[in-house]
Structure formats: C-alpha cells, structure tokens
Design a protein around this motif. Structure first.
Motif, mmCIF file in Angstrom:
data_model
loop_
_atom_site.group_PDB
_atom_site.id
_atom_site.type_symbol
_atom_site.label_atom_id
_atom_site.label_comp_id
_atom_site.label_asym_id
_atom_site.label_seq_id
_atom_site.Cartn_x
_atom_site.Cartn_y
_atom_site.Cartn_z
ATOM 1 N N UNK A 86 30.288 45.121 46.372
ATOM 2 C CA UNK A 86 31.395 44.783 45.850
ATOM 3 C C UNK A 86 32.186 44.818 45.583
ATOM 4 N N UNK A 87 31.779 45.571 44.996
ATOM 5 C CA UNK A 87 32.659 46.376 43.629
ATOM 6 C C UNK A 87 34.044 46.578 44.322
ATOM 7 N N UNK A 88 33.470 47.778 45.073
ATOM 8 C CA UNK A 88 35.064 47.728 46.955
ATOM 9 C C UNK A 88 35.062 47.141 47.151
ATOM 10 N N UNK A 89 34.928 45.820 47.497
ATOM 11 C CA UNK A 89 35.549 44.262 47.859
ATOM 12 C C UNK A 89 36.487 43.900 46.964
ATOM 13 N N UNK A 90 35.848 44.169 46.315
ATOM 14 C CA UNK A 90 37.232 43.322 44.690
ATOM 15 C C UNK A 90 37.899 44.237 44.086
ATOM 16 N N UNK A 91 37.789 45.484 44.556
ATOM 17 C CA UNK A 91 39.184 46.254 44.167
ATOM 18 C C UNK A 91 40.012 45.829 45.434
ATOM 19 N N UNK A 92 40.047 45.617 46.294
ATOM 20 C CA UNK A 92 40.728 45.697 47.450
ATOM 21 C C UNK A 92 41.615 44.061 46.466
ATOM 22 N N UNK A 93 40.875 43.626 46.294
ATOM 23 C CA UNK A 93 41.492 41.784 46.054
ATOM 24 C C UNK A 93 42.518 42.123 44.943
ATOM 25 N N UNK A 94 42.975 42.770 44.189
ATOM 26 C CA UNK A 94 44.344 43.573 43.381
ATOM 27 C C UNK A 94 43.262 42.874 42.278
ATOM 28 N N UNK A 95 42.409 42.621 41.885
ATOM 29 C CA UNK A 95 42.291 42.317 40.094
ATOM 30 C C UNK A 95 42.207 43.439 39.645
ATOM 31 N N UNK A 96 42.719 44.221 38.201
ATOM 32 C CA UNK A 96 42.244 45.146 37.724
ATOM 33 C C UNK A 96 40.826 45.878 37.723
ATOM 34 N N UNK A 97 39.994 46.461 37.871
ATOM 35 C CA UNK A 97 38.600 46.615 37.759
ATOM 36 C C UNK A 97 38.383 47.583 37.388
ATOM 37 N N UNK A 98 37.399 47.326 36.136
ATOM 38 C CA UNK A 98 37.428 48.813 35.040
ATOM 39 C C UNK A 98 35.475 49.244 35.789
ATOM 40 N N UNK A 99 34.647 50.261 35.729
ATOM 41 C CA UNK A 99 33.766 49.839 36.582
ATOM 42 C C UNK A 99 33.329 52.163 35.789
ATOM 43 N N UNK A 100 31.471 51.310 35.136
ATOM 44 C CA UNK A 100 30.885 52.139 34.333
ATOM 45 C C UNK A 100 29.854 53.032 34.360
ATOM 46 N N UNK A 101 29.770 53.905 34.469
ATOM 47 C CA UNK A 101 28.462 54.697 34.321
ATOM 48 C C UNK A 101 27.689 54.238 32.831
#
Length: 339
Positions: free
Chosen positions: A31-46
C-alpha cells in the motif's frame, strides 16, 4: 513556520523484530508503494527504537533492520521520491517523545490494548519502554506533521492516542501546532492472518514457520506453505457473505485479492464453488509470481549492506530537514531555553 498550515504528508513504519512476512508486505509495504505513486510526500521508517522495547540480540537487530529496509526498497519504495530511514538515526524522535511523555496521561497508557496483550500477566516485569512506546509512536508521526498514517486495524488505537496528545498539547499551550492525524485503513489484505489459524494475525514470532510466508522464502517454500495452509472442507462460496465464520477461507481469499489487485467479490466470482485443490495451487502460483522478484532483489540488496546504509543515510538527512524545525518550534512553545 505557520502553526496552522499542514502540508499533506504520510508517515508509517515497520518494526525490525524478526524477518519480513507476507503480512508486512500486503498489510503495509504494498500500500505504501501505491501511495507513493499518488504524489503525497511519504516518509517511511524502520522503527528500530520500538524493537528494543523487548530485548534484541544486537547482531540480529542490525540484520533485521537491513532486511526490512531491503524489503521496502525491493518492493518499490523509491528513496528519491519517498523518505526512507531508520528511526534511531534521527534523534528528534526521542526528544519529542519526552515532551509527549509529559503531555500524555497515565490513564491513556493504561487503556492501550496492545500493551495489555503483550505484557500479559507479567506487566510488572516488562520494560518501561513497552509501556510508554505509544508516546514514541506519537512523536514518530507528529515530528513530521504527518496528516495521514496507513496502519493496520490493531494500530488504530495508537493513532487515536496520537490525536489525543496533539489535541492536549495544542490546548495546553494555546496553539494549533500539531495536526489531527488520520489513520488510513483499507484494502482486503490489510490484516493478513496465520496460515494455520485464521483467527490469529500472521506473525514473525509464531511458533511454526509453516504459519507464515517469509519475504525471503524461495518459490518452492511459498508454494508448499500455501498448499498446506489450513482450510475447512467446504468449497469456496457463491458470494462473499459465505466467508462469514470461515476465517481460514476468508484469509486465503483476501490474500489472493490483495496479490492480484482484485477484491473478495472478484475472487469469488472467478472461483465460486471451486475446491481447495484447485484454489490453493492457483494462489501459490500467483504468490510466487508476485513475490519471487521481490525476494530476489532483497537478497541482492542484503548482500551489500553498505549500500543499504548509504540509502538510509540519505533518508536520515532528508528526514532531519523536516524534523529539526518542528522540534525546535516545539521547544520554543514549551518554554525551553535555546542558547
């Protein structure tokens, strides 16, 4: 920084405690990959600091952190478009968490369902970190003024706590500085269940390796696990309503739907009345087709941990560009002297 202007921004994270599973992929990363394509700035963290709320072998923690990062990268998280880093490299997370420890109320923490489940009868013996980690999670989110957090249903309560902390901080200090973050919960595969017990979530820490699909499993292992997955004797139903009270059946249909990009309805329409001898091999083939390229790329990345570290460092620097001003403004609001 204008206190009331919030740029749409997504934040979410995965804890590196054990290997990545299909549940992590379908429930979050896909889902994160899909949201990345939607243009909103995305921050993903380990979120490695969350992992140490229970003791971790240091070598295992480092390996798991690299594996989670590799899994995100191999699945399509693009470090040029999203910000990807491990939590402990951005000290502002723990600095803001202390402020929030002083805002959150003990009664709020006592209501956290996950703490009760994890602590069980040994609540007096678990770490203070395990008790207080929802406050750190709130800091993870609000440090970036994240407006949306994609989470599983089991984490929704923590996002609600994040909203409570933001609201109390804003009220106590007479500001509108932190946003009211919204949880994003959607998709048929958001809660992937155990292949041997459909009433339990697929977990890295389960007793048997046969109850989960690991993202580093090879094609033969993936196929074997799906073909041996527990089911009931009845064939697939004629409508999604027929999956009620059939947790193992529902789980396999949901996994198929999520891997194929379909829905429960579309899967049932294709396989209504089919037996498991037909459906499980089809599911196994689909899973191998979708997951094998990811696992191959994960292995390639994990063979070069220095490259993973380089990419995490790039993400760290980008994350701190957002985090440092938010923390500085928070300190100013609270009244802490900055020399």
């Amino acid at each position: 920084m204008a206190d009331t202007q919030f740029t749409p921004r997504i934040f979410s994270g995965i804890k590196p405690s054990g290997g990545l599973t299909l549940g992590n992929y379908l429930g979050a990363i896909k889902r994160w990959v899909e949201m990345q394509e939607e243009g909103t700035q995305s921050i993903y963290c380990v979120v490695d600091l969350h992992a140490i709320t229970v003791w971790q072998d240091p070598a295992d923690l480092r390996a798991a952190t690299h594996e989670v990062a590799a899994g995100m990268l191999a699945s399509g998280i693009d470090p040029a478009r999203s910000i990807l880093f491990n939590q402990s490299q951005v000290p502002e997370h723990t600095q803001l968490a202390w402020i929030f420890n002083c805002v959150a109320r003990v009664g709020w923490m006592n209501r956290m369902t996950q703490f009760k489940e994890k602590a069980g009868a040994n609540a007096e013996k678990v770490s203070l970190g395990l008790y207080a980690y929802p406050s750190l999670m709130a800091a993870d989110i609000l440090l970036y003024h994240a407006t949306h957090v994609p989470v599983g249903e089991d984490q929704k309560q923590h996002v609600e706590l994040t909203r409570d902390i933001a609201a109390k901080f804003n009220h106590d200090y007479g500001v509108e500085f932190f946003p009211m973050t919204e949880p994003v919960i959607e998709g048929p595969g958001m809660r992937v269940m155990n292949l041997r017990d459909g009433s339990k979530k697929m977990s890295k820490s389960g007793e048997s390796d046969m109850e989960r699909i690991n993202m580093l499993d090879d094609a033969d292992t993936i196929s074997k696990k799906f073909k041996k997955a527990r089911t009931d004797p009845a064939p697939l139903p004629e409508s999604p309503e027929g999956l009620k009270d059939r947790p193992e059946a529902k789980n396999l249909v949901d996994i198929y739907a999520s891997l194929s990009g379909g829905t429960q309805e579309s899967v049932i329409a294709e396989y209504a009345g089919a037996g498991w001898g037909q459906f499980k091999p089809a599911l196994a083939d689909l899973a191998v087709d979708k997951l094998a390229p990811i696992s191959d790329e994960m292995r390639r990345l994990m063979a070069d941990p220095a490259e993973i570290d380089r990419l995490l460092a790039v993400g760290r620097d980008r994350a701190r560009e957002i985090a440092a001003p938010v923390l500085e403004r928070t300190y100013e609001i609270v009244g802490l002297v900055r020399s």
